[in-house]
Design a protein around this motif. Sequence first.
Motif, short mmCIF file in Angstrom:
data_model
loop_
_atom_site.label_atom_id
_atom_site.label_comp_id
_atom_site.label_asym_id
_atom_site.label_seq_id
_atom_site.Cartn_x
_atom_site.Cartn_y
_atom_site.Cartn_z
N UNK A 112 0.71 -1.19 0.06
CA UNK A 112 -0.02 0.08 0.09
C UNK A 112 0.79 1.21 -0.03
N UNK A 113 2.17 1.23 0.15
CA UNK A 113 3.02 2.49 0.06
C UNK A 113 2.96 2.73 -1.25
N UNK A 114 3.13 4.27 -1.40
CA UNK A 114 3.26 4.88 -2.61
C UNK A 114 4.64 4.52 -3.16
N UNK A 115 4.63 4.43 -4.45
CA UNK A 115 5.68 3.74 -5.07
C UNK A 115 6.98 4.60 -5.05
N UNK A 116 6.77 5.96 -5.26
CA UNK A 116 7.68 7.02 -5.04
C UNK A 116 8.54 6.81 -3.81
N UNK A 117 7.82 6.77 -2.85
CA UNK A 117 8.17 6.61 -1.57
C UNK A 117 9.43 5.51 -1.35
#
Length: 162
Positions: A112-117
Amino acid sequence: NEEVKNSFLTFLASAYANYSVDQTTTIRDSMIEQIQEGDSEGFTRNVRTLLANVPYFMHVKSERYYHSLFLVWLKMLGFDVHGEVLTNNGRIDAVWQQSNLTVVAELKYHVATNIESLLNEAMTQINDKKYYEKYADKKVILLAVAFSGRDVKCQFETVVNN
């Protein structure tokens, strides 16, 4: 014999991905070129293509799963890749070398974490732990790979060694 090994691995990769041997060779050659040119978008497209061949019900929500897939793909494409390479500061997820170039890769996954992060986290880890210092005798390309759910994104940086 290296030639037989590479032919065998190319055949395996083409059978796995349901591509012809020529298509598999083309993917490998384009990935080599993308690494050398720092073409993150092109490399990402090729990793997405490989990931698209894995049926949805076989995906496992685990970083180890994606790490293993990535290593197997690179190995089958003919890269001399090594996983879990130890340094004085930690463990590199993947390293492979070709002629005068070394690629140091860190992979991150979270459902679920943003891919950019995730991408930033991977590149920060490589730089903070100075994984590239072990390869100061060659040009070093850093590769961050992020998997978020079934999405993927890659980013390159070049290290200039003095």
